[in-house]
Design a protein around this motif. Structure first.
Motif, short mmCIF file in Angstrom:
data_model
loop_
_atom_site.label_atom_id
_atom_site.label_comp_id
_atom_site.label_asym_id
_atom_site.label_seq_id
_atom_site.Cartn_x
_atom_site.Cartn_y
_atom_site.Cartn_z
N ARG A 28 0.84 -1.20 0.00
CA ARG A 28 0.00 0.00 0.00
C ARG A 28 0.88 1.25 0.00
NH1 ARG A 28 -5.03 -1.33 0.19
NH2 ARG A 28 -5.82 0.69 0.82
N ILE A 29 1.97 1.15 -0.75
CA ILE A 29 2.85 2.30 -0.95
C ILE A 29 2.72 2.74 -2.40
CG2 ILE A 29 5.25 3.11 -0.99
CD1 ILE A 29 5.85 0.91 1.11
N VAL A 33 3.52 10.87 2.97
CA VAL A 33 2.17 11.12 3.51
C VAL A 33 1.57 9.78 3.92
CG1 VAL A 33 -0.12 12.02 2.92
CG2 VAL A 33 1.93 13.08 1.94
N ASP A 34 0.92 9.76 5.07
CA ASP A 34 0.33 8.50 5.49
C ASP A 34 -1.05 8.30 4.86
OD1 ASP A 34 -1.61 9.86 6.95
OD2 ASP A 34 -0.81 9.34 8.91
N GLY A 35 -1.68 7.20 5.20
CA GLY A 35 -2.93 6.84 4.55
C GLY A 35 -4.10 7.73 4.87
N GLU A 36 -3.90 8.64 5.82
CA GLU A 36 -4.96 9.58 6.16
C GLU A 36 -4.65 10.99 5.67
OE1 GLU A 36 -5.17 9.06 10.34
OE2 GLU A 36 -6.22 7.14 10.20
N GLY A 37 -3.57 11.11 4.90
CA GLY A 37 -3.23 12.43 4.36
C GLY A 37 -2.32 13.25 5.24
N THR A 38 -1.94 12.69 6.38
CA THR A 38 -1.06 13.43 7.28
C THR A 38 0.39 13.31 6.81
OG1 THR A 38 -2.54 12.95 9.12
CG2 THR A 38 -0.30 13.66 9.67
N GLY A 39 1.08 14.41 6.79
CA GLY A 39 2.47 14.40 6.35
C GLY A 39 3.36 13.73 7.37
N ALA A 86 6.69 3.23 7.35
CA ALA A 86 5.44 4.01 7.44
C ALA A 86 4.23 3.16 7.07
CB ALA A 86 5.52 5.22 6.52
N ALA A 87 4.42 2.26 6.13
CA ALA A 87 3.29 1.43 5.68
C ALA A 87 3.14 0.16 6.51
CB ALA A 87 3.48 1.07 4.21
N TRP A 111 5.22 10.52 13.60
CA TRP A 111 5.43 9.08 13.54
C TRP A 111 4.59 8.29 14.53
CZ3 TRP A 111 7.57 6.36 9.79
CH2 TRP A 111 8.15 7.12 8.78
N ALA A 144 6.69 17.53 7.56
CA ALA A 144 5.99 17.79 6.29
C ALA A 144 5.87 19.30 6.09
CB ALA A 144 4.62 17.14 6.33
N TYR A 203 3.44 21.03 5.23
CA TYR A 203 2.13 21.59 5.56
C TYR A 203 1.69 21.01 6.90
CZ TYR A 203 0.90 17.01 3.80
OH TYR A 203 0.86 15.65 3.61
N GLY A 222 -1.32 19.40 9.29
CA GLY A 222 -2.60 18.70 9.16
C GLY A 222 -2.66 17.84 7.92
N GLY A 242 -5.62 5.41 2.63
CA GLY A 242 -5.22 4.03 2.94
C GLY A 242 -3.85 3.67 2.38
N PHE A 243 -3.30 4.53 1.53
CA PHE A 243 -1.98 4.28 0.97
C PHE A 243 -0.96 5.24 1.59
CE2 PHE A 243 -4.72 2.51 -2.26
CZ PHE A 243 -4.03 1.39 -2.71
N VAL A 244 0.23 4.72 1.85
CA VAL A 244 1.36 5.60 2.17
C VAL A 244 1.91 6.08 0.83
CG1 VAL A 244 3.72 5.66 3.05
CG2 VAL A 244 1.92 4.54 4.36
N THR A 245 1.99 7.38 0.68
CA THR A 245 2.40 7.93 -0.61
C THR A 245 3.64 8.81 -0.48
OG1 THR A 245 0.82 9.73 -0.28
CG2 THR A 245 0.10 7.88 -1.67
#
Lengths: 99, 220
Positions: free
Chosen positions: A13-14, A63-69, A96-97, B113, B177, B179, B181, B209-212
């Motif tokens: 899920r990366i 960025v995590d799965g909830e949009g948090t940096g 992170a994942a 983290w 990050a 930004y 939030g 749901g994905f780490v990007t």
């Protein structure tokens, strides 16, 4: 890196993306083709993604799965051509994942 | 400094700088001012003389981490504020502000983290460290005197350092990050012909749901 991640774990899920700055559209064709599949998102004056995220050139924002940096790595300081740097970024993403 | 070097990913503000990295101490300007003062005529009264000499000794010790700076800074502030009213300004005040910013930077980097530290127990330890640091930072904000503020900043730094240590948390030591939030959303077209999403708009909000990882580049 994305191919390596998915080869090791097809259910990973990366996901990786590039965001090309506006004005650099001509650099897209030389950077694609030859089986390269990394999504390159083309920024524009109308959207201004760079400005929205207040990034600098060569920032890699995680960025995590909830949009948090989770953090920012600048790839000028951390050249992924260096295997150690590459491995560290990969480890970062997997940590992170939870993979 | 945009990126901290890595331990996994190098710089740890609270740990010694990585080999080859040069950490600039926030107290360097204060040290130079104290050394200049020591090279001149020493104060005649006993206490200022003793405090200046002691500050010089403290500042002469190596400082290779933020914790070193916080420890030395607390002592030096106490000595110089009580014996040299304003004589070492703006260096002393600037150093304290920089140390304050460094501790908050470390706090923000670590707090991101929570939830990713490698299990519930580690997450809890990291969160506890961040919470402890927050309490001390709040008290530091309300401190009536600078040496008390410096003391509380050091305790906040220690709480963060312990959280990393107790969780055996080798967190990537990266910049926070850019930004606060949730990621600001946008929609941009994918222009990679061989990508699965070629020709469609892609948004951060689509990646739940994905780490990007988002690489901001200028292709040439």
């Amino acid at each position: 890196m994305q191919k390596e991640i998915l080869a090791a774990n097809p259910a990973s899920r990366i996901r990786l993306f590039a965001v090309n700055d506006q004005g650099y559209e001509s650099g897209v064709p030389p950077s694609t083709g030859n089986g390269r599949t990394l999504p390159i998102l083309q920024d524009s004056a109308e959207v201004g993604a760079w400005g929205l995220w207040t990034v600098e050139y060569r920032d890699l924002v995680l960025v995590d799965g909830e949009g948090t940096g989770l953090g920012t790595i600048n790839l000028t300081s951390h050249d992924l051509q260096d295997p150690a740097e590459y491995d560290e970024v990969l480890a970062f993403l997997r940590l992170a994942a939870g993979e | 400094m945009r990126i901290a070097p890595c331990a996994l990913l190098a710089l740890v503000l609270l740990s010694p700088a990585s080999p080859g990295a040069v950490r600039v101490s926030r107290l360097d300007a204060v040290q130079a001012a104290v050394e200049e003062r020591l090279a001149g005529e020493l104060p005649e009264p006993r206490r200022p003389r003793r405090d200046l000499l002691r500050a010089g000794e403290v500042l002469a010790a190596p400082r290779v981490s933020l914790l070193d700076d916080l420890t030395s800074g607390r002592t030096v502030l106490r000595l110089l504020d009580r014996s040299f009213d304003g004589e070492f300004e703006p260096d002393l005040g600037d150093a304290l502000e920089a140390l304050d910013a460094d501790v908050r930077f470390e706090r923000d980097a670590l707090s991101g983290w929570v939830g990713h530290a490698g299990g519930a127990a580690k997450d809890a330890r990291v969160q506890a460290g961040v919470d402890a640091a927050d309490r001390r930072l709040d008290r530091a904000d309300a401190a009536a005197v600078r040496c008390e503020r410096a003391r509380l900043l050091r305790l906040a730094g220690l709480a963060l350092s312990r959280a990393r240590s107790e969780a055996a948390f080798r967190a990537p030591d990266v910049d926070p990050a850019p930004y606060a939030g949730t990621a600001p959303d946008f929609a941009l077209p994918d222009v990679t012909p061989d990508s699965a999403t070629f020709g469609t708009d892609v948004s951060p909000s689509d990646q739940a749901g994905f780490v990007t990882a988002w690489y901001y580049t200028r292709l040439t």
